[in-house]
Design a protein around this motif. Structure first.
Motif, PDB file in Angstrom:
ATOM      1  N   VAL A  56      59.697 109.442  19.026  1.00 53.43           N
ATOM      2  CA  VAL A  56      60.894 109.004  19.744  1.00 53.43           C
ATOM      3  C   VAL A  56      60.545 108.692  21.198  1.00 53.43           C
ATOM      4  CG1 VAL A  56      63.130 109.795  20.647  1.00 53.43           C
ATOM      5  CG2 VAL A  56      62.550 110.148  18.249  1.00 53.43           C
ATOM      6  N   ARG A  57      59.722 109.538  21.807  1.00 56.67           N
ATOM      7  CA  ARG A  57      59.316 109.323  23.201  1.00 56.67           C
ATOM      8  C   ARG A  57      58.598 107.979  23.342  1.00 56.67           C
ATOM      9  NH1 ARG A  57      56.974 114.123  24.126  1.00 56.67           N
ATOM     10  NH2 ARG A  57      55.039 113.424  23.223  1.00 56.67           N
ATOM     11  N   GLY A  58      57.754 107.628  22.362  1.00 55.73           N
ATOM     12  CA  GLY A  58      57.059 106.341  22.390  1.00 55.73           C
ATOM     13  C   GLY A  58      58.019 105.173  22.290  1.00 55.73           C
ATOM     14  N   ARG A  59      59.009 105.286  21.401  1.00 56.60           N
ATOM     15  CA  ARG A  59      60.019 104.226  21.253  1.00 56.60           C
ATOM     16  C   ARG A  59      60.842 104.099  22.534  1.00 56.60           C
ATOM     17  NH1 ARG A  59      59.926 101.507  16.071  1.00 56.60           N
ATOM     18  NH2 ARG A  59      58.845 102.974  14.743  1.00 56.60           N
ATOM     19  N   LEU A  60      61.195 105.228  23.119  1.00 55.92           N
ATOM     20  CA  LEU A  60      61.962 105.213  24.363  1.00 55.92           C
ATOM     21  C   LEU A  60      61.168 104.520  25.468  1.00 55.92           C
ATOM     22  CD1 LEU A  60      64.375 105.984  26.114  1.00 55.92           C
ATOM     23  CD2 LEU A  60      63.348 108.244  26.397  1.00 55.92           C
ATOM     24  N   ALA A  61      59.879 104.794  25.552  1.00 54.35           N
ATOM     25  CA  ALA A  61      59.044 104.154  26.574  1.00 54.35           C
ATOM     26  C   ALA A  61      59.021 102.646  26.378  1.00 54.35           C
ATOM     27  CB  ALA A  61      57.628 104.724  26.523  1.00 54.35           C
ATOM     28  N   ASP A  62      58.946 102.191  25.129  1.00 53.45           N
ATOM     29  CA  ASP A  62      58.958 100.751  24.862  1.00 53.45           C
ATOM     30  C   ASP A  62      60.265 100.115  25.331  1.00 53.45           C
ATOM     31  OD1 ASP A  62      56.451 100.895  23.691  1.00 53.45           O
ATOM     32  OD2 ASP A  62      57.230 100.975  21.638  1.00 53.45           O
ATOM     33  N   THR A  66      62.249  97.281  29.531  1.00 48.04           N
ATOM     34  CA  THR A  66      63.235  96.253  29.868  1.00 48.04           C
ATOM     35  C   THR A  66      64.169  96.730  30.979  1.00 48.04           C
ATOM     36  OG1 THR A  66      64.739  97.009  28.129  1.00 48.04           O
ATOM     37  CG2 THR A  66      63.191  95.271  27.543  1.00 48.04           C
ATOM     38  N   TYR A  67      64.441  98.017  31.004  1.00 46.35           N
ATOM     39  CA  TYR A  67      65.311  98.573  32.037  1.00 46.35           C
ATOM     40  C   TYR A  67      64.579  98.704  33.366  1.00 46.35           C
ATOM     41  CZ  TYR A  67      68.886  99.514  28.607  1.00 46.35           C
ATOM     42  OH  TYR A  67      69.852  99.366  27.655  1.00 46.35           O
ATOM     43  N   LEU A  71      65.805  98.090  37.206  1.00 44.32           N
ATOM     44  CA  LEU A  71      65.748  99.196  38.153  1.00 44.32           C
ATOM     45  C   LEU A  71      65.038  98.809  39.445  1.00 44.32           C
ATOM     46  CD1 LEU A  71      66.364 102.241  38.480  1.00 44.32           C
ATOM     47  CD2 LEU A  71      64.081 102.664  37.607  1.00 44.32           C
ATOM     48  N   LEU A  72      64.004  97.999  39.317  1.00 47.26           N
ATOM     49  CA  LEU A  72      63.198  97.641  40.488  1.00 47.26           C
ATOM     50  C   LEU A  72      63.454  96.215  40.961  1.00 47.26           C
ATOM     51  CD1 LEU A  72      59.901  99.437  39.451  1.00 47.26           C
ATOM     52  CD2 LEU A  72      61.634 100.200  41.090  1.00 47.26           C
ATOM     53  N   GLN A  73      64.610  95.674  40.596  1.00 45.25           N
ATOM     54  CA  GLN A  73      64.986  94.339  41.035  1.00 45.25           C
ATOM     55  C   GLN A  73      65.630  94.427  42.413  1.00 45.25           C
ATOM     56  OE1 GLN A  73      67.555  92.464  38.242  1.00 45.25           O
ATOM     57  NE2 GLN A  73      67.897  90.664  39.506  1.00 45.25           N
ATOM     58  N   SER A  74      65.162  93.584  43.297  1.00 47.86           N
ATOM     59  CA  SER A  74      65.706  93.563  44.655  1.00 47.86           C
ATOM     60  C   SER A  74      66.243  92.171  44.966  1.00 47.86           C
ATOM     61  CB  SER A  74      64.618  93.923  45.659  1.00 47.86           C
ATOM     62  OG  SER A  74      65.074  93.698  46.969  1.00 47.86           O
ATOM     63  N   ASN A  75      67.388  92.126  45.577  1.00 48.03           N
ATOM     64  CA  ASN A  75      67.972  90.844  45.992  1.00 48.03           C
ATOM     65  C   ASN A  75      67.715  90.543  47.463  1.00 48.03           C
ATOM     66  OD1 ASN A  75      69.042  90.390  43.427  1.00 48.03           O
ATOM     67  ND2 ASN A  75      70.827  91.643  43.886  1.00 48.03           N
ATOM     68  N   VAL A 125      71.455 102.082  36.037  1.00 45.53           N
ATOM     69  CA  VAL A 125      70.478 101.503  35.114  1.00 45.53           C
ATOM     70  C   VAL A 125      69.913 102.578  34.190  1.00 45.53           C
ATOM     71  CG1 VAL A 125      68.249 100.316  34.935  1.00 45.53           C
ATOM     72  CG2 VAL A 125      69.879  99.624  36.691  1.00 45.53           C
ATOM     73  N   LEU A 126      69.572 103.733  34.745  1.00 42.58           N
ATOM     74  CA  LEU A 126      69.015 104.796  33.917  1.00 42.58           C
ATOM     75  C   LEU A 126      70.069 105.419  33.011  1.00 42.58           C
ATOM     76  CD1 LEU A 126      66.642 106.233  36.585  1.00 42.58           C
ATOM     77  CD2 LEU A 126      65.988 105.018  34.522  1.00 42.58           C
ATOM     78  N   GLU A 127      71.299 105.478  33.469  1.00 44.44           N
ATOM     79  CA  GLU A 127      72.375 105.953  32.599  1.00 44.44           C
ATOM     80  C   GLU A 127      72.562 104.987  31.427  1.00 44.44           C
ATOM     81  OE1 GLU A 127      77.139 106.895  32.768  1.00 44.44           O
ATOM     82  OE2 GLU A 127      75.970 107.085  34.601  1.00 44.44           O
ATOM     83  N   ASP A 128      72.505 103.674  31.703  1.00 45.63           N
ATOM     84  CA  ASP A 128      72.618 102.674  30.633  1.00 45.63           C
ATOM     85  C   ASP A 128      71.494 102.834  29.616  1.00 45.63           C
ATOM     86  OD1 ASP A 128      74.814 101.645  31.955  1.00 45.63           O
ATOM     87  OD2 ASP A 128      73.744  99.891  32.744  1.00 45.63           O
ATOM     88  N   LEU A 129      70.271 103.037  30.098  1.00 44.20           N
ATOM     89  CA  LEU A 129      69.140 103.254  29.201  1.00 44.20           C
ATOM     90  C   LEU A 129      69.377 104.476  28.329  1.00 44.20           C
ATOM     91  CD1 LEU A 129      66.223 103.003  28.109  1.00 44.20           C
ATOM     92  CD2 LEU A 129      65.468 104.209  30.159  1.00 44.20           C
TER      93      LEU A 129
END
Length: 150
Positions: A56-62, A66-67, A71-75, A125-129
């Motif tokens: 499960v941890r591996g699937r979560l990392a995959d 995308t998130y 998370l690291l997008q800056s405008n 973003v992390l809550e959505d993930l």
């Protein structure tokens, strides 16, 4: 478990993970007030839980990749002009997310010993993930439990 024990590698590490899994199982039984059922976590059960958690941890990392982009997008236009400024901003952002004292940005959630959430995510973003993976993904144990007949 990783926060409490560190990353456990090799045979000795697996023994530590199995022991911790058995302890968590026992705590869950106690928290659910099912101690009168005399439910014990066998070595086989602990190994199966540990193996599935790893998968499960591996699937979560995959899925988390995308998130990470969100998370690291800056405008900030300055970040487009200066890679150094963007790199510094990313490092500061990650440090802020890992700061346990900053409840407005902390990236984990926390439960008390009864399972009640005492601290939710401080980052959308992390809550959505978290919600998308644990409650919407076919890989999630929660999804599997939900689909089993009672």
């Amino acid at each position: 478990m990783v926060l409490n024990m560190g990353w456990c590698d090799g045979d000795a590490g697996q023994k530590k993970r199995i022991a911790a899994t058995r302890e968590c199982f026992s705590q869950a039984v106690a928290a659910l007030d099912k101690g009168d059922l005399n439910i014990n976590c066998t070595k086989h059960m602990a190994s199966a839980i540990e193996r599935d958690l790893s998968a499960v941890r591996g699937r979560l990392a995959d899925i988390a990749e995308t998130y990470a982009q969100r998370l690291l997008q800056s405008n900030d236009p300055q970040h487009k002009e200066s890679p150094e400024a963007y790199t510094q901003w990313m490092q500061d952002r990650v440090a802020k997310l890992l700061d346990r004292k900053d409840a407005t940005n902390f990236f984990l959630h926390k439960h008390d010993n009864t399972g009640a959430v005492v601290h939710w995510f401080g980052n959308q973003v992390l809550e959505d993930l978290f919600i998308d993976f644990w409650y919407g993904s076919n890989f999630s144990p929660i999804h599997k439990f939900r689909s089993q007949p009672r």
